[in-house]
Structure formats: structure tokens, C-alpha cells
Design a protein around this motif. Structure first.
Motif, PDB file in Angstrom:
ATOM      1  N   ALA A  72      13.083  -7.268  15.165  1.00 28.74           N
ATOM      2  CA  ALA A  72      11.990  -8.454  14.987  1.00 28.74           C
ATOM      3  C   ALA A  72      11.609  -8.061  13.675  1.00 28.74           C
ATOM      4  O   ALA A  72      10.944  -9.436  12.882  1.00 28.74           O
ATOM      5  N   LEU A  73      11.357  -6.538  13.410  1.00 28.60           N
ATOM      6  CA  LEU A  73      10.819  -6.862  11.801  1.00 28.60           C
ATOM      7  C   LEU A  73      11.651  -8.201  10.796  1.00 28.60           C
ATOM      8  O   LEU A  73      10.826  -8.275   9.597  1.00 28.60           O
ATOM      9  N   LEU A  74      12.375  -7.780  11.124  1.00 34.90           N
ATOM     10  CA  LEU A  74      13.398  -8.252   9.803  1.00 34.90           C
ATOM     11  C   LEU A  74      13.508  -9.894   9.366  1.00 34.90           C
ATOM     12  O   LEU A  74      13.494 -10.929   8.740  1.00 34.90           O
ATOM     13  N   ALA A  75      13.670 -10.207  11.075  1.00 36.10           N
ATOM     14  CA  ALA A  75      13.370 -11.916  12.001  1.00 36.10           C
ATOM     15  C   ALA A  75      11.186 -12.405  10.628  1.00 36.10           C
ATOM     16  O   ALA A  75      11.779 -13.464   9.856  1.00 36.10           O
ATOM     17  N   GLN A  76      10.832 -11.367  11.168  1.00 37.86           N
ATOM     18  CA  GLN A  76       9.533 -11.907  10.069  1.00 37.86           C
ATOM     19  C   GLN A  76       9.771 -11.346   9.373  1.00 37.86           C
ATOM     20  O   GLN A  76       9.224 -12.932   8.006  1.00 37.86           O
ATOM     21  N   LEU A  77      10.302 -10.784   8.097  1.00 39.09           N
ATOM     22  CA  LEU A  77      10.755 -10.573   6.864  1.00 39.09           C
ATOM     23  C   LEU A  77      11.165 -12.060   6.236  1.00 39.09           C
ATOM     24  O   LEU A  77      10.664 -12.334   5.629  1.00 39.09           O
ATOM     25  N   GLU A  78      12.443 -11.898   6.634  1.00 43.08           N
ATOM     26  CA  GLU A  78      13.166 -13.490   6.296  1.00 43.08           C
ATOM     27  C   GLU A  78      12.660 -14.682   6.152  1.00 43.08           C
ATOM     28  O   GLU A  78      12.214 -15.594   4.644  1.00 43.08           O
ATOM     29  N   ARG A  79      11.626 -14.713   7.704  1.00 40.57           N
ATOM     30  CA  ARG A  79      10.560 -15.599   7.352  1.00 40.57           C
ATOM     31  C   ARG A  79       9.795 -16.204   6.345  1.00 40.57           C
ATOM     32  O   ARG A  79       9.275 -16.998   5.522  1.00 40.57           O
ATOM     33  N   LEU A  80       9.113 -14.885   5.718  1.00 43.54           N
ATOM     34  CA  LEU A  80       8.151 -14.642   5.104  1.00 43.54           C
ATOM     35  C   LEU A  80       9.111 -14.559   3.987  1.00 43.54           C
ATOM     36  O   LEU A  80       8.470 -15.400   2.427  1.00 43.54           O
ATOM     37  N   LYS A  81      10.225 -14.548   3.208  1.00 46.45           N
ATOM     38  CA  LYS A  81      11.388 -14.432   1.565  1.00 46.45           C
ATOM     39  C   LYS A  81      10.852 -15.692   2.018  1.00 46.45           C
ATOM     40  O   LYS A  81      11.579 -16.174   0.327  1.00 46.45           O
ATOM     41  N   VAL A  82      11.536 -16.658   2.670  1.00 47.40           N
ATOM     42  CA  VAL A  82      12.089 -18.404   2.426  1.00 47.40           C
ATOM     43  C   VAL A  82      10.296 -19.049   2.454  1.00 47.40           C
ATOM     44  O   VAL A  82      10.432 -19.423   1.490  1.00 47.40           O
ATOM     45  N   LYS A  83       9.145 -18.389   2.857  1.00 50.64           N
ATOM     46  CA  LYS A  83       8.113 -18.882   2.459  1.00 50.64           C
ATOM     47  C   LYS A  83       7.836 -18.676   0.693  1.00 50.64           C
ATOM     48  O   LYS A  83       7.219 -19.385   0.012  1.00 50.64           O
ATOM     49  N   LEU A  84       7.595 -17.698   0.514  1.00 54.44           N
ATOM     50  CA  LEU A  84       7.602 -17.330  -0.845  1.00 54.44           C
ATOM     51  C   LEU A  84       8.347 -17.900  -2.192  1.00 54.44           C
ATOM     52  O   LEU A  84       8.336 -18.195  -2.883  1.00 54.44           O
ATOM     53  N   ARG A  85       9.445 -17.984  -1.604  1.00 56.00           N
ATOM     54  CA  ARG A  85      11.097 -18.472  -2.505  1.00 56.00           C
ATOM     55  C   ARG A  85      10.792 -19.743  -2.491  1.00 56.00           C
ATOM     56  O   ARG A  85      10.643 -20.502  -3.268  1.00 56.00           O
ATOM     57  N   ASP A  86      10.505 -20.539  -1.546  1.00 55.13           N
ATOM     58  CA  ASP A  86      10.005 -21.723  -1.349  1.00 55.13           C
ATOM     59  C   ASP A  86       8.855 -22.197  -2.047  1.00 55.13           C
ATOM     60  O   ASP A  86       8.343 -23.640  -3.101  1.00 55.13           O
ATOM     61  N   GLU A  87       7.789 -21.068  -2.373  1.00 58.70           N
ATOM     62  CA  GLU A  87       7.054 -21.464  -3.635  1.00 58.70           C
ATOM     63  C   GLU A  87       7.290 -20.701  -4.467  1.00 58.70           C
ATOM     64  O   GLU A  87       5.878 -21.228  -5.646  1.00 58.70           O
ATOM     65  N   GLY A  88       8.516 -20.440  -5.281  1.00 54.64           N
ATOM     66  CA  GLY A  88       8.652 -20.162  -6.752  1.00 54.64           C
ATOM     67  C   GLY A  88       8.449 -18.604  -7.051  1.00 54.64           C
ATOM     68  O   GLY A  88       8.312 -18.598  -8.818  1.00 54.64           O
ATOM     69  N   LEU A  89       8.349 -18.070  -6.379  1.00 58.92           N
ATOM     70  CA  LEU A  89       7.238 -16.884  -6.651  1.00 58.92           C
ATOM     71  C   LEU A  89       8.977 -15.960  -6.937  1.00 58.92           C
ATOM     72  O   LEU A  89       8.757 -14.720  -7.772  1.00 58.92           O
ATOM     73  N   PHE A  90      10.107 -15.814  -6.524  1.00 56.46           N
ATOM     74  CA  PHE A  90      11.277 -15.359  -6.947  1.00 56.46           C
ATOM     75  C   PHE A  90      11.734 -15.980  -7.801  1.00 56.46           C
ATOM     76  O   PHE A  90      13.402 -16.153  -8.462  1.00 56.46           O
ATOM     77  N   ASP A  91      11.032 -16.737  -8.590  1.00 62.61           N
ATOM     78  CA  ASP A  91      12.065 -17.750  -9.758  1.00 62.61           C
ATOM     79  C   ASP A  91      12.143 -16.515 -10.630  1.00 62.61           C
ATOM     80  O   ASP A  91      11.336 -16.419 -11.774  1.00 62.61           O
ATOM     81  N   PRO A  92      13.294 -16.902 -11.196  1.00 63.13           N
ATOM     82  CA  PRO A  92      13.682 -15.856 -12.654  1.00 63.13           C
ATOM     83  C   PRO A  92      13.087 -16.085 -13.688  1.00 63.13           C
ATOM     84  O   PRO A  92      12.678 -14.990 -15.195  1.00 63.13           O
TER      85      PRO A  92
END
Length: 489
Positions: free
Chosen positions: A123-143
């Protein structure tokens, strides 16, 4: 002996059972059940899947916990939501602790949740994956948004626990490689309070000024040793990730071992496999720099020596083509200078004579008569212009004067202060002209101005009936002759 019941007819309506217990109201029963639930169960610990999450505008969170057979409503008060270890999301399996109570308005029971934690690593990893997708879509992981690390940091900030092997390894490695100033901001690195303390430390370092009593670090290291997913879960907090991404100081994430991954690893400017690796990434090796500097110094000396030797060789080659005495080099230029100096005086005299002859030739053509003739020609042209334009201008002025007089007469006829016969001007008590009936009110005193004088008047009112005009008196009829009187003649 018989009773009345023996004579009851078959099929008659049954008589109500008499009971001495007083009837309860709905509210009394509901609150009695509420007290029974709270006294019987008190605090319980439940495991289930979250569904129907409703975040109210007041800040409270309403949700439903369910398993494969049953469901129960839950509520999280506003003050508890911020301190939860795991934020409620639909589909997340959690373990909650709270108090069983009822909601009398709907006669339903519910759990008031006081703490919440994920039910397992899945459950923790599933929640983390959803949060990663959200932040990636906002551009926070942009190199492209990653900040470059300073090559030679003078001050390094370390955010970690003040006790343990992590801080000792980092300090030892920095002192060994690149002795610099290290500022440690102590925080807890596990538990519900860890994410907020780390975020506050980043904001605190970011608020420092370079010229303050404590200089702002050139680089930050967020460090923690290895652990399970639950131990490192505080570094997967969304608020902490956004704080790391918004920081102005470059940040190296060194949380866990090489195989451990947290959310701040993706938003930080650089990820280190271990805390010791973070110290190595942040600092250069002083010994290597000294060796490189020594090598560059030797190469510079050798290059300078080769350049001097080359210039020396070229100078010797050029010297072989020169005369033996330096005076021989200056003899010819000195002779040319003496010749030019001897010719300079005569050349100046000839130049003055030429210009003098040119001036005399020009002066012969200049006389007062030339200027007088030019003035006379221009005077004649000016007189011709005056003769041509004078009458035309007079005619234009006469025409404009006549037109102006006509306009002045027309304007005087339109002057409202000079009424014409058959017209009058209405003024209020202050003398202002009234141009509309809507500006008048019943009983208002006005002044009526005619061409030959003015009179005062009072407004009767809107829609007042006109004063009746008296009808003309009929002409008297002639009196009839008395009956029976005949003609005297």
C-alpha cells in the motif's frame, strides 16, 4: 364461572398489551445507544481499505473503511488531519486507531480516527507511485530545473540526526577531502515529525544571508542511514518534496543505502548512494587539487622557458643581419631628417606667398557695390510681393469681418438672457435657468423673465387641473308683452 373473554367473538381485534414502561423518544434512544457504544468499545484498531474520501471545506475528512464483507464510516477532525502519518486516499489499505461512536441524526455508528498508518509495504508503494506520477506531471523531476553544484564550496549545510554514524562519516569525509565550514541542523529522521523538521531546516538554511552572522551554505546534504520502507517513509512526504524543489541552495539527497529510493531523490539536484558518497560528491579532493596545481605550475615554468629560448634564438638570428655598430643604423635616417629640416623654411615661405596671391585675387572681386545691388534686388522683390498680396488680404479681411458681424447678430438673437416677444425664461430662486419641466416640483418658487420685465410665480403641481374659465353670461331676453293688450292704434 365464566369470564368476559369466554364470550369474545372469534376474529375480534386483539387487545393491546398493557406495559408500565414509559415510552422513549427517538433522541433518548439514539443517545443511549451512543453512550453504550462508547463505553463498550472505547478505542479500537481497525484494518481496511479507504473509499469515498470527502475533504470538507471546514478541513474535516469523511471517509469509509471497508473489507470484503462490511464497511464503517469514519471521520478525521481538522486538527488531526495535519498530523497523520499517511494521508487518506481512495484505495489505500490502512490501519487506523480511534473511538467508536454513533451519529444520532442518522442512527448510524462511525469511528473517529485519531491515527492512520499504511497497512503494508504494498500500500505504501502504491501511494508513493501515485504521488510520483503527480509530481512528475507538474515538472518537479525535470532535469532542466536541477541546480549545478558548486565546485569549491566554502560552507556546507548538513541536515541529519546529530547522533549516529551518519554525521560522523560525513564530517570525517569532508575533513579528509576538503576542509571547509560545516553547519549541522539537527532533526529527527524517522517518524511523523521528521518530514516537517527536515522541511523547516531547508527553509531555515534558505533564509540565511551570505553576509549574516551565520553565512548561508553553498550546498545542503540531507542524510539518513538505511532502513525499511516504513522507516524512510517520512522522506516521501509531498510537502517535503515541494520544499526541496523550491529551495534556492543546491541539495544532495543521501537517504538510505544505494538500493533505497525516496521521493526527495527525484526532486533534489543530485542523489548520492550513501551519506559518505554525498560528502564525496559535495567536495573535491584537496590532495588531487594540490597535485594538479603543482603539475600546472611545472608545465607553466617549462612553457615559459621554451618561449624565452625561442625568443632568444630569433633575436640572435636577427642580430646577425645588423651592422656591427648601432650608429650605422641611425646614419641614414638622421641624414634624411637633416635634409627635410633644411627644406622646411623655404617651403613655408612659398606656401604663404601662394595663399597671399589667392587672397588678393578674391579681394578684387569683393566691393560694397555688390552688396548694395543684392540688397536692392531683394527690396524690389519684397515690394512686388506687397503690391500683389495687399489688396487680396484686405478683401479677405473685409469678407471675414462681414461674416463675423452676421454671426454676432445671430448669436444675440439666441441669447437666453434676452427673451423675444412671445417667449419667456424660467429661473429658480438662485437665478439658474430651468430648461425642463422635470426639474420643477410642486410649491417651488420660480421667476418668469420676459423681454420687458420679470414676474414671480409658484408651481401648482404635476397634473393640476387648469383654472376653470367662467362661461359668458347669456344676453337678456326681451320681455314679452302682457297678454290681452291690443294695439293702441
Amino acid at each position: 364461572m365464566t369470564s368476559d373473554d369466554d364470550y369474545a367473538f372469534e376474529g375480534a381485534a386483539p387487545q393491546p398489551v398493557r406495559d408500565n414502561n414509559p415510552p422513549l423518544s427517538i433522541s433518548e434512544l439514539s443517545f443511549a445507544l451512543k453512550r453504550t457504544l462508547e463505553e463498550r468499545f472505547g478505542h479500537v484498531r481497525l484494518r481496511g481499505e479507504i473509499s469515498k474520501v470527502n475533504r470538507h471545506a471546514s478541513g474535516h475528512v469523511y471517509l469509509t473503511l471497508k473489507d470484503d464483507k462490511s464497511a464503517i464510516d469514519g471521520v478525521i477532525w481538522k486538527g488531526v488531519v495535519r498530523g497523520l502519518g499517511v494521508q487518506p486516499e481512495t484505495g489505500l489499505e490502512v490501519i487506523v486507531t480511534g473511538k467508536i461512536t454513533s451519529y444520532p441524526a442518522r442512527s448510524s455508528y462511525q469511528i473517529v480516527i485519531e491515527s492512520m498508518e499504511a497497512a503494508g509495504a504494498g500500500a505504501l508503494l502504491a501511494q508513493l507511485e501515485r504521488l510520483k506520477v503527480k509530481l512528475r506531471d507538474e515538472g518537479l523531476f525535470d532535469p532542466a530545473k536541477k541546480k549545478a553544484l558548486p565546485t569549491f564550496p566554502a560552507t556546507i549545510g548538513v541536515i541529519t540526526s546529530p547522533t549516529g554514524a551518519v554525521i560522523r562519516d560525513i564530517l570525517h569525509r569532508i575533513a579528509e577531502r576538503w576542509p571547509s565550514r560545516v553547519i549541522v541542523w539537527p532533526v529527527v529522521v524517522q517518524g511523523d515529525a521528521a518530514s516537517s523538521q527536515v522541511a523547516n531546516a531547508i527553509r531555515g538554511f534558505d533564509a540565511m544571508t551570505p553576509d549574516g552572522p551565520i553565512p548561508r551554505p553553498d550546498l545542503l546534504i540531507v542524510a539518513r542511514g538505511g532502513g525499511s520502507v516504513e522507516d524512510l517513509w517520512c522522506f516521501n512526504d509531498e510537502g517535503l518534496a515541494r520544499t526541496v524543489a523550491a529551495a534556492r541552495i543546491p541539495i544532495i539527497s543521501a537517504v538510505g543505502h544505494e538500493t533505497d529510493t525516496t521521493l526527495i531523490d527525484f526532486v533534489s539536484d543530485r542523489r548520492a548512494p550513501t551519506p559518505t558518497g554525498a560528502a564525496e560528491i559535495a567536495t573535491p579532493v584537496l590532495a588531487d587539487l594540490r597535485w594538479a596545481l603543482s603539475d600546472l605550475e611545472g608545465r607553466l615554468s617549462r612553457a615559459g622557458a621554451r618561449m624565452l629560448e625561442d625568443r632568444r634564438t630569433r633575436l640572435r638570428a636577427a642580430a646577425r643581419g645588423l651592422p656591427a655598430r648601432p650608429e650605422d643604423l641611425l646614419a641614414l635616417p638622421q641624414q634624411r631628417l637633416d635634409l627635410a629640416a633644411s627644406r622646411l623654411g623655404s617651403g613655408l615661405h612659398r606656401n604663404v606667398a601662394v595663399h597671399e596671391r589667392q587672397l588678393a585675387a578674391v579681394a578684387g572681386r569683393l566691393s560694397r557695390g555688390l552688396l548694395d545691388r543684392a540688397i536692392e534686388r531683394r527690396g524690389d522683390r519684397l515690394a512686388a510681393y506687397a503690391d500683389r498680396f495687399g489688396p487680396a488680404m484686405k478683401r479677405r479681411l473685409d469678407r471675414d469681418e462681414t461674416r463675423l458681424a452676421a454671426l454676432s447678430r445671430a448669436l444675440s438673437t439666441l441669447d437666453p438672457k434676452r427673451p423675444k416677444p412671445g417667449f419667456a425664461r424660467i429661473e429658480d430662486a438662485e437665478g439658474a435657468m430651468i430648461a425642463s419641466a422635470a426639474a420643477l416640483s410642486p410649491g417651488q418658487t420660480v421667476r418668469i423673465v420676459f423681454g420687458d420685465g420679470a414676474k414671480g410665480a409658484t408651481i401648482d403641481g404635476e397634473g393640476a387641473a387648469p383654472r376653470p374659465v367662467p362661461a359668458p353670461k347669456p344676453a337678456p331676453r326681451p320681455k314679452a308683452a302682457p297678454a290681452g293688450q291690443g294695439d293702441l292704434f
